[in-house]
Design a protein around this motif. Structure first.
Motif, mmCIF file in Angstrom:
data_model
loop_
_atom_site.group_PDB
_atom_site.id
_atom_site.type_symbol
_atom_site.label_atom_id
_atom_site.label_comp_id
_atom_site.label_asym_id
_atom_site.label_seq_id
_atom_site.Cartn_x
_atom_site.Cartn_y
_atom_site.Cartn_z
ATOM 1 N N HIS A 96 33.533 -1.127 -16.705
ATOM 2 C CA HIS A 96 32.827 -0.357 -17.996
ATOM 3 C C HIS A 96 32.843 1.147 -17.534
ATOM 4 O O HIS A 96 31.805 1.714 -17.466
ATOM 5 C CB HIS A 96 31.780 -0.893 -18.506
ATOM 6 N N PRO A 97 33.861 1.707 -17.128
ATOM 7 C CA PRO A 97 33.949 3.190 -16.673
ATOM 8 C C PRO A 97 33.356 4.038 -17.620
ATOM 9 O O PRO A 97 32.966 5.096 -17.139
ATOM 10 C CB PRO A 97 35.367 3.245 -16.076
ATOM 11 N N ALA A 98 33.345 3.897 -18.952
ATOM 12 C CA ALA A 98 33.004 4.704 -19.821
ATOM 13 C C ALA A 98 31.663 4.614 -20.294
ATOM 14 O O ALA A 98 31.247 5.076 -21.514
ATOM 15 C CB ALA A 98 34.073 4.932 -20.601
ATOM 16 N N HIS A 99 30.794 3.368 -19.818
ATOM 17 C CA HIS A 99 29.705 3.083 -20.498
ATOM 18 C C HIS A 99 28.574 4.232 -20.545
ATOM 19 O O HIS A 99 28.672 4.903 -19.337
ATOM 20 C CB HIS A 99 29.341 1.772 -19.749
ATOM 21 N N PRO A 100 28.002 4.314 -21.596
ATOM 22 C CA PRO A 100 26.583 5.375 -21.511
ATOM 23 C C PRO A 100 25.692 5.234 -20.531
ATOM 24 O O PRO A 100 25.165 6.185 -20.147
ATOM 25 C CB PRO A 100 26.438 5.207 -22.968
ATOM 26 N N ARG A 101 25.629 4.076 -19.803
ATOM 27 C CA ARG A 101 24.805 3.608 -18.945
ATOM 28 C C ARG A 101 25.182 3.556 -17.444
ATOM 29 O O ARG A 101 24.606 3.255 -16.450
ATOM 30 C CB ARG A 101 23.951 2.535 -19.112
ATOM 31 N N MET A 102 26.297 4.523 -17.324
ATOM 32 C CA MET A 102 26.799 4.309 -16.057
ATOM 33 C C MET A 102 25.987 5.000 -14.782
ATOM 34 O O MET A 102 26.001 4.694 -13.587
ATOM 35 C CB MET A 102 28.253 5.269 -15.931
ATOM 36 N N ASP A 103 25.228 5.972 -15.314
ATOM 37 C CA ASP A 103 24.221 6.513 -14.399
ATOM 38 C C ASP A 103 23.144 5.419 -13.847
ATOM 39 O O ASP A 103 22.859 5.540 -12.597
ATOM 40 C CB ASP A 103 23.432 7.675 -15.050
ATOM 41 N N TYR A 104 22.775 4.614 -14.735
ATOM 42 C CA TYR A 104 21.810 3.448 -14.255
ATOM 43 C C TYR A 104 22.608 2.685 -13.112
ATOM 44 O O TYR A 104 21.977 2.206 -12.177
ATOM 45 C CB TYR A 104 21.561 2.646 -15.511
ATOM 46 N N ALA A 105 23.706 2.282 -13.382
ATOM 47 C CA ALA A 105 24.530 1.337 -12.389
ATOM 48 C C ALA A 105 24.618 2.189 -11.243
ATOM 49 O O ALA A 105 24.309 1.522 -10.205
ATOM 50 C CB ALA A 105 25.968 1.200 -12.928
ATOM 51 N N LEU A 106 25.049 3.447 -11.152
ATOM 52 C CA LEU A 106 24.951 4.453 -9.780
ATOM 53 C C LEU A 106 23.696 4.432 -9.234
ATOM 54 O O LEU A 106 23.554 4.146 -8.072
ATOM 55 C CB LEU A 106 25.631 5.693 -10.231
ATOM 56 N N TYR A 107 22.707 4.533 -9.868
ATOM 57 C CA TYR A 107 21.189 4.678 -9.426
ATOM 58 C C TYR A 107 20.836 3.386 -8.602
ATOM 59 O O TYR A 107 20.460 3.225 -7.547
ATOM 60 C CB TYR A 107 20.273 5.065 -10.330
#
Length: 272
Positions: A96-107
């Protein structure tokens, strides 16, 4: 009576088999996701992990697929399975590279890497990890750096920045630890290289102060007075009250070995 009880007992057994949970109707995607959420909310994380994995297997492209993948990251982290957390986060980011919660996954991937090498006693007492392998910490730093670069306004960015400062200080202390190691064994050039690396790449960290003191002593040992004085002047200018300076502003390192002790340490593998 016994002849009448046996048929009744058989009927009860058959009724129990008919009520086998495996024969119940399959849950819908929404119901199965609701059960997984209930497990998370009741802190039954291992149960939630199994339920979320089953949900993913049954409904890989369902309405709850993306959210359940995020929940799986969280459940893995709360179950203290940090390697599995990293894998789950990486998989989510790949799918899901464009998911709006990508920041959460990175964190969350950064948090998992940050805690990867922590053991039981690290959580109980203050522990300096600088003398240990810092590979996972470096991975965490890259995760947090990517987060604050791509999502500077993320709700997770402030904590990520604070953890980056902590990791950077730890990495600088690790280089300082190695510089001391080499100096004690008489490997002055190698010690100097490590100290210079700290000053150049880890500016504004506490380790710079002692690294400059090591550079002074190292240059003095190599009979390079100009370089030694330059390093001493930088130390005195930035840390006028440094514990590594005596009353005359000369560098004093209590642990610094004299030339004979350094050679002895080298030859005896620091046993003497």
């Amino acid at each position: 009576m016994p002849r009448l009880l046996w048929p009744l007992l058989c009927l009860l057994i058959l009724a129990g088999c008919a009520a086998n949970p495996e024969d119940r109707p399959e849950l819908t995607e929404a119901d199965q996701y609701r059960e997984a959420r209930e497990s998370i909310e009741s802190k039954n994380y291992l149960t939630a992990i199994d339920q979320l994995k089953e949900l993913e297997a049954r409904f890989p492209y369902g309405d709850y697929a993306e959210q359940s993948a995020l929940d799986l990251i969280y459940a893995q982290y709360k179950s203290v399975d940090y390697p599995a957390t990293v894998v789950a986060a990486q998989r989510f980011m790949r799918n899901h590279p464009a998911h709006p919660r990508m920041d959460y996954a990175l964190y969350m991937r950064g948090l998992a890497n940050f805690n990867m090498e922590k053991g039981l006693f690290d959580n109980m007492v203050a522990s300096d990890r600088s003398s240990k392998d810092m590979a996972a910490a470096k991975d965490a730093f890259r995760d947090f750096e990517r987060l604050v670069s791509r999502f500077p306004d993320s709700e997770y960015a402030p904590d990520a920045r604070a953890r980056m400062v902590h990791i950077r200080n730890q990495l600088a202390r690790q280089e300082l630890h190695v510089a001391r190691y080499y100096a004690r064994r008489g490997a002055i050039v190698a010690s100097l290289n490590r100290a210079q690396y700290v000053v150049k790449h880890y500016q504004h960290t506490p380790a710079v102060e002692e690294s400059l003191a090591i550079m002074v002593k190292g240059y003095q040992r190599l009979e390079l007075p100009k370089q030694a004085e330059k390093s001493r002047a930088v130390l005195a200018l930035n840390w006028p009250n440094s514990t590594f300076l005596d009353d005359d502003k000369h560098v004093d390192l209590a642990w610094w070995p004299d030339e004979d002790n350094g050679l002895l340490s080298l030859l005896t593998f620091d046993l003497l």
